[in-house]
Design an enzyme around this catalytic site. Sequence first.
Site, PDB file in Angstrom:
ATOM      1  N   HIS A  62      68.537  17.460   5.928  1.00 10.67           N
ATOM      2  CA  HIS A  62      69.101  17.116   7.234  1.00 10.67           C
ATOM      3  C   HIS A  62      69.278  15.606   7.366  1.00 10.67           C
ATOM      4  CE1 HIS A  62      69.481  17.284  11.701  1.00 10.67           C
ATOM      5  NE2 HIS A  62      68.785  16.150  11.638  1.00 10.67           N
ATOM      6  N   GLU A  63      68.272  14.849   6.946  1.00 12.26           N
ATOM      7  CA  GLU A  63      68.345  13.393   7.071  1.00 12.26           C
ATOM      8  C   GLU A  63      69.396  12.809   6.130  1.00 12.26           C
ATOM      9  OE1 GLU A  63      66.958  11.940   9.472  1.00 12.26           O
ATOM     10  OE2 GLU A  63      65.770  13.676  10.096  1.00 12.26           O
TER      11      GLU A  63
ATOM     12  N   HIS B 179      72.834  13.106   7.594  1.00  3.21           N
ATOM     13  CA  HIS B 179      73.194  12.051   8.538  1.00  3.21           C
ATOM     14  C   HIS B 179      73.900  10.901   7.814  1.00  3.21           C
ATOM     15  CE1 HIS B 179      71.645  13.377  12.350  1.00  3.21           C
ATOM     16  NE2 HIS B 179      70.408  13.535  11.906  1.00  3.21           N
TER      17      HIS B 179
ATOM     18  N   GLU C 291      73.421  15.808  15.516  1.00  6.45           N
ATOM     19  CA  GLU C 291      72.299  16.605  15.042  1.00  6.45           C
ATOM     20  C   GLU C 291      72.766  17.991  14.563  1.00  6.45           C
ATOM     21  OE1 GLU C 291      69.028  15.931  14.607  1.00  6.45           O
ATOM     22  OE2 GLU C 291      69.603  13.862  14.980  1.00  6.45           O
TER      23      GLU C 291
END
Length: 274
Positions: A134-135, A138, A195
């Site tokens: 997920h990070e 980004h 997100e």
Amino acid sequence: MLIRCFIHSCEAIVVRAILLALLLGSLTACVQSPTGRSQVLLFSENDMQRLGEQSFAQLKEQETVSKDRALNGYVQCVTNQLVAELSGGGQWEVVLFDSNQVNAFALPGGKVGVYTGLLRVANTQDQLAAVIGHEIAHVLARHSNERVSRTQLANIGLSAADTALGQSGIRQPAMAALGLGVQVGYLLPYGREQEAEADRLGLELMARAGFDPQQAVTLWRNMAAAESGNQPPELLSTHPSHGTRIQGLSTLLPQASNLYMQARAQGKQPACAR
């Protein structure tokens, strides 16, 4: 009547300020994210990379870096499996910070930070991959550039409103109200959109690397249990509520599960031990 006129006046200024910011944004670099969403990016990749590297160096000086070789190797192993699926690959710098924070992050320039507190909630390699994926997503989607660009445009709009209000007696309370209005109505909902996009891209990334995407849902259930009662209202948070995130991830699981099965068939079976 005076209060109503004051509110209407503030609303008009906010609209003009935001329109000005959006106009400036339309004249700058308008591109698309990996999911096809329109983005306004004011800064170059080199700018963001330098910012990421500087921020990471500062964090390493301020935070306590874990010396646990086993845990460091474990986090590095999970990250390596994910990065191997990226176009161009490369070696990302991974640092494990010794802290109770249940958190992780990735920065432009190929930097990943994980806090040891996260390992109490991310109980398996697949759950840790869900967070790191997920990070990394980004970074892949240039969310840092986008976020900084949006903030810059909002600041330009607030400066225009500040000038319009001048030195009148309502200037200070009006600017406070405008600041809250822009923060909640313009910047924060955009953060929630980022997100959701990172959830989708991160889920696909972990599945392609051979990590079980079902564990992403389990991870956020763990998060909900660990942070029960400590999360701010969703309206005033850049992050969706745990329930919203779990629901969103669940709808993405069928496609991610197909990617996972394909990865397994290709022999991708991560074995990162903590």
